[in-house]
Write an enzyme that holds these catalytic residues in place. Structure first.
Site, PDB file in Angstrom:
ATOM      1  N   ASN A   1      -7.530   4.642   0.599  1.00 45.42           N
ATOM      2  CA  ASN A   1      -8.541   3.521   0.941  1.00 45.42           C
ATOM      3  C   ASN A   1      -9.039   3.729   2.295  1.00 45.42           C
ATOM      4  O   ASN A   1      -8.382   3.540   3.217  1.00 45.42           O
ATOM      5  CB  ASN A   1      -8.135   2.004   0.573  1.00 45.42           C
ATOM      6  CG  ASN A   1      -9.164   1.130   1.015  1.00 45.42           C
ATOM      7  OD1 ASN A   1     -10.211   1.474   1.102  1.00 45.42           O
ATOM      8  ND2 ASN A   1      -8.872  -0.062   0.587  1.00 45.42           N
TER       9      ASN A   1
ATOM     10  N   ARG B   1     -10.302   5.028  -3.517  1.00 49.14           N
ATOM     11  CA  ARG B   1     -11.333   3.741  -3.722  1.00 49.14           C
ATOM     12  C   ARG B   1     -12.784   3.937  -3.038  1.00 49.14           C
ATOM     13  O   ARG B   1     -12.909   4.393  -1.858  1.00 49.14           O
ATOM     14  CB  ARG B   1     -10.921   2.625  -3.035  1.00 49.14           C
ATOM     15  CG  ARG B   1     -11.661   1.115  -2.819  1.00 49.14           C
ATOM     16  CD  ARG B   1     -11.198   0.088  -2.154  1.00 49.14           C
ATOM     17  NE  ARG B   1     -11.836  -1.308  -2.179  1.00 49.14           N
ATOM     18  CZ  ARG B   1     -12.632  -1.630  -0.929  1.00 49.14           C
ATOM     19  NH1 ARG B   1     -12.237  -0.916   0.202  1.00 49.14           N
ATOM     20  NH2 ARG B   1     -13.346  -2.634  -1.266  1.00 49.14           N
TER      21      ARG B   1
ATOM     22  N   HIS C   1     -14.814  -5.983  -5.801  1.00 49.56           N
ATOM     23  CA  HIS C   1     -13.481  -6.166  -5.995  1.00 49.56           C
ATOM     24  C   HIS C   1     -13.178  -5.959  -7.484  1.00 49.56           C
ATOM     25  O   HIS C   1     -12.165  -6.408  -8.093  1.00 49.56           O
ATOM     26  CB  HIS C   1     -13.280  -7.601  -5.785  1.00 49.56           C
ATOM     27  CG  HIS C   1     -13.557  -7.973  -4.260  1.00 49.56           C
ATOM     28  ND1 HIS C   1     -13.679  -9.276  -4.023  1.00 49.56           N
ATOM     29  CD2 HIS C   1     -13.076  -7.487  -3.122  1.00 49.56           C
ATOM     30  CE1 HIS C   1     -13.738  -9.329  -2.709  1.00 49.56           C
ATOM     31  NE2 HIS C   1     -13.325  -8.317  -2.210  1.00 49.56           N
TER      32      HIS C   1
ATOM     33  N   ASN D   1     -10.072 -12.589   2.748  1.00 56.64           N
ATOM     34  CA  ASN D   1     -11.162 -12.745   3.777  1.00 56.64           C
ATOM     35  C   ASN D   1     -12.575 -12.646   3.172  1.00 56.64           C
ATOM     36  O   ASN D   1     -13.667 -13.294   3.340  1.00 56.64           O
ATOM     37  CB  ASN D   1     -11.141 -11.515   4.804  1.00 56.64           C
ATOM     38  CG  ASN D   1     -11.887 -12.015   6.021  1.00 56.64           C
ATOM     39  OD1 ASN D   1     -12.002 -13.268   6.616  1.00 56.64           O
ATOM     40  ND2 ASN D   1     -12.600 -11.160   6.719  1.00 56.64           N
TER      41      ASN D   1
ATOM     42  N   ARG E   1     -18.407 -14.391   5.802  1.00 59.02           N
ATOM     43  CA  ARG E   1     -19.629 -14.333   5.190  1.00 59.02           C
ATOM     44  C   ARG E   1     -20.068 -15.477   4.486  1.00 59.02           C
ATOM     45  O   ARG E   1     -19.169 -16.332   4.065  1.00 59.02           O
ATOM     46  CB  ARG E   1     -19.508 -13.045   4.095  1.00 59.02           C
ATOM     47  CG  ARG E   1     -19.161 -11.914   4.541  1.00 59.02           C
ATOM     48  CD  ARG E   1     -19.033 -10.942   3.295  1.00 59.02           C
ATOM     49  NE  ARG E   1     -18.205  -9.735   3.906  1.00 59.02           N
ATOM     50  CZ  ARG E   1     -17.504  -9.116   2.781  1.00 59.02           C
ATOM     51  NH1 ARG E   1     -17.505  -9.425   1.690  1.00 59.02           N
ATOM     52  NH2 ARG E   1     -16.885  -8.036   3.208  1.00 59.02           N
TER      53      ARG E   1
ATOM     54  N   ASP F   1      -9.071 -17.809   9.276  1.00 58.49           N
ATOM     55  CA  ASP F   1      -7.774 -17.704   8.745  1.00 58.49           C
ATOM     56  C   ASP F   1      -7.520 -19.025   8.004  1.00 58.49           C
ATOM     57  O   ASP F   1      -7.299 -20.123   8.703  1.00 58.49           O
ATOM     58  CB  ASP F   1      -6.694 -17.430   9.810  1.00 58.49           C
ATOM     59  CG  ASP F   1      -5.207 -17.152   9.126  1.00 58.49           C
ATOM     60  OD1 ASP F   1      -4.604 -17.944   8.248  1.00 58.49           O
ATOM     61  OD2 ASP F   1      -4.562 -16.158   9.612  1.00 58.49           O
TER      62      ASP F   1
ATOM     63  N   ASN G   1      -1.523 -17.306  -1.770  1.00 57.35           N
ATOM     64  CA  ASN G   1      -0.613 -18.287  -0.907  1.00 57.35           C
ATOM     65  C   ASN G   1      -1.057 -19.557  -0.526  1.00 57.35           C
ATOM     66  O   ASN G   1      -0.418 -20.483   0.209  1.00 57.35           O
ATOM     67  CB  ASN G   1      -0.561 -17.291   0.444  1.00 57.35           C
ATOM     68  CG  ASN G   1       0.139 -15.964   0.200  1.00 57.35           C
ATOM     69  OD1 ASN G   1       1.173 -15.691  -0.101  1.00 57.35           O
ATOM     70  ND2 ASN G   1      -0.712 -14.908   0.303  1.00 57.35           N
TER      71      ASN G   1
ATOM     72  N   GLU H   1      -4.348  -3.541  -6.394  1.00 55.00           N
ATOM     73  CA  GLU H   1      -5.392  -2.565  -6.647  1.00 55.00           C
ATOM     74  C   GLU H   1      -5.068  -1.205  -6.691  1.00 55.00           C
ATOM     75  O   GLU H   1      -5.482  -0.283  -7.184  1.00 55.00           O
ATOM     76  CB  GLU H   1      -6.457  -2.821  -5.391  1.00 55.00           C
ATOM     77  CG  GLU H   1      -7.321  -4.360  -5.564  1.00 55.00           C
ATOM     78  CD  GLU H   1      -8.017  -4.459  -4.504  1.00 55.00           C
ATOM     79  OE1 GLU H   1      -9.217  -3.837  -4.370  1.00 55.00           O
ATOM     80  OE2 GLU H   1      -7.588  -5.249  -3.563  1.00 55.00           O
TER      81      GLU H   1
END
Length: 382
Positions: free
Chosen positions: A10, A75, A164, A195, A225, A266, A318, A368
């Site tokens: 990646n 990727r 994604h 994120n 974003r 976060d 999480n 992924e």
């Protein structure tokens, strides 16, 4: 010796993450990353970084010259309308990916550099491009076309592409396995919450809608974003605030979302601040969850029948608080979360729905790298 290992790369704008996946047993014998490419103290460029990856692999006993390597899976963020499945890299493919740079100016150039660097180091090794947009190529036109002038849209390749994709593909299929069914039998709403965040509606293993659009900016509230916003806001900021297009771009992509709302992107820190009564953190959380609830409701309508709602990625896997708040009060839709199950942390795919819930609610860690390795290996061993 049979080559059963795939090196997954990646290659980002300032980092290269790598992992070796052995397709014979699913093991991951090596992994790591090179960061701060082009910065002081970091690798000078991507070719240097890839050579460092080769050195790191060799130090772990897995050099790039290993005969056990069957392929390298890359990727690649944007495949446009041309690349809708894993593709063996050729000169023609490289040229076509380069032509898509205007659609992903921060990502595709870095992806290309990684491919070219490996070509220089191991020109004999098959390389496979796996595209973030590919899983969403099945969207019907009613879902992917924006309601603007058709000729303008077509001339400038403006449509919903979605991103994604490798995560949505992996998680939707893993959800079906968790339910003991074939993907063709299951309708799933996947919520990839990191994120960057996106939602997808997957009917019988086929994606029929997704929240990200021409770029990864559209859709859910994210770390930095904005997600969905009235497009006239952009015009207003340019006309009334005197902002340039680049300034508006920076605002929406890097200074908005949770960070713009409360100063933190976060979710763990936001949760801590909420517990202390911080009103800005609470509002940011509420806005984040409100957008999630809207998409779950919309995709329930799109699918007609929902078998599972699945959370994945850092926040999705999480944050019990996000999962509970996102689905609270959806009993009429057949969606009910069990508080005890939801509170349990774990690294395995699991159900958190209440007994009797018509719709399964699941937490499925995304993988992924495995998805890319599987697709690359399948292509080179046909």
């Amino acid at each position: 010796m049979t080559a059963t290992r795939v090196l997954v790369l990646n290659s980002g704008s300032s980092s290269v993450k790598y992992q070796i996946v052995d397709m014979a047993d699913g093991s991951r014998p090596a992994a790591g990353q090179v960061e701060r490419i082009g910065e002081e103290g970091g690798a000078a460029d991507h070719v240097t970084a890839l050579k460092q990856v080769g050195d790191d692999l060799a130090a772990q006993g897995f050099g790039l010259d290993s005969p056990e390597l069957a392929a390298v899976g890359h990727r690649v963020v944007h495949g446009g309308t041309r690349f809708t499945e894993p593709t063996l890299v050729t000169d023609e493919v490289l040229t076509a990916i380069e032509a898509l740079v205007p659609l992903a100016p921060l990502h595709n150039p870095a992806n290309l550099t990684g491919i070219r660097a490996v070509r220089e180091l191991r020109p004999d090794l098959p390389q496979v491009a796996v595209f973030d947009t590919a899983f969403h190529a099945t969207l019907p036109e009613a879902a992917y076309r924006y309601a603007i002038d058709r000729d303008t849209a077509d001339a400038h390749h403006i449509r919903r592409y979605g991103f994604h994709g490798t995560s949505h593909a992996f998680v939707s299929r893993a959800t079906a396995r968790l339910l003991g069914k074939d993907p063709s039998e299951v309708n799933v709403i996947v919520l990839h919450l990191g994120n960057g965040a996106s939602a997808s509606a997957v009917r019988g293993g086929v994606c029929v809608d997704t929240s990200m659009g021409l770029t990864p900016l559209e859709g859910l509230v994210m770390g930095t974003r904005s997600g969905d916003i009235d497009p006239a806001v952009l015009l207003h900021l340019q006309r009334s605030a005197g902002m340039t297009p680049d300034e508006v771009d920076a605002l929406l992509n890097r200074k908005s979302g949770l960070l713009g709302l409360c100063g933190d992107n976060d979710m763990r820190e936001i949760g801590r601040r909420m517990a202390e009564g911080d009103e800005a953190a609470q509002l940011a959380f509420d806005i984040y969850v409100h957008r999630l609830r809207k998409y779950v409701g919309a995709y329930t309508a799109v699918l007609g029948r929902v078998d599972a709602v699945t959370f994945t990625a850092g926040v999705g896997e999480n944050s019990a608080a996000v999962r509970e708040a996102a689905l609270r009060g959806m009993g009429l839709l057949g969606i009910e979360v069990d508080a005890v199950r939801n509170a349990v942390r774990g690294s395995a795919a699991r159900l958190i729905s209440a007994k009797g819930s018509r719709v399964a609610v699941a937490v499925v860690p995304t993988d992924e790298e495995l998805q890319i390795a599987q697709e690359a290996y399948s292509l080179v061993t046909l």
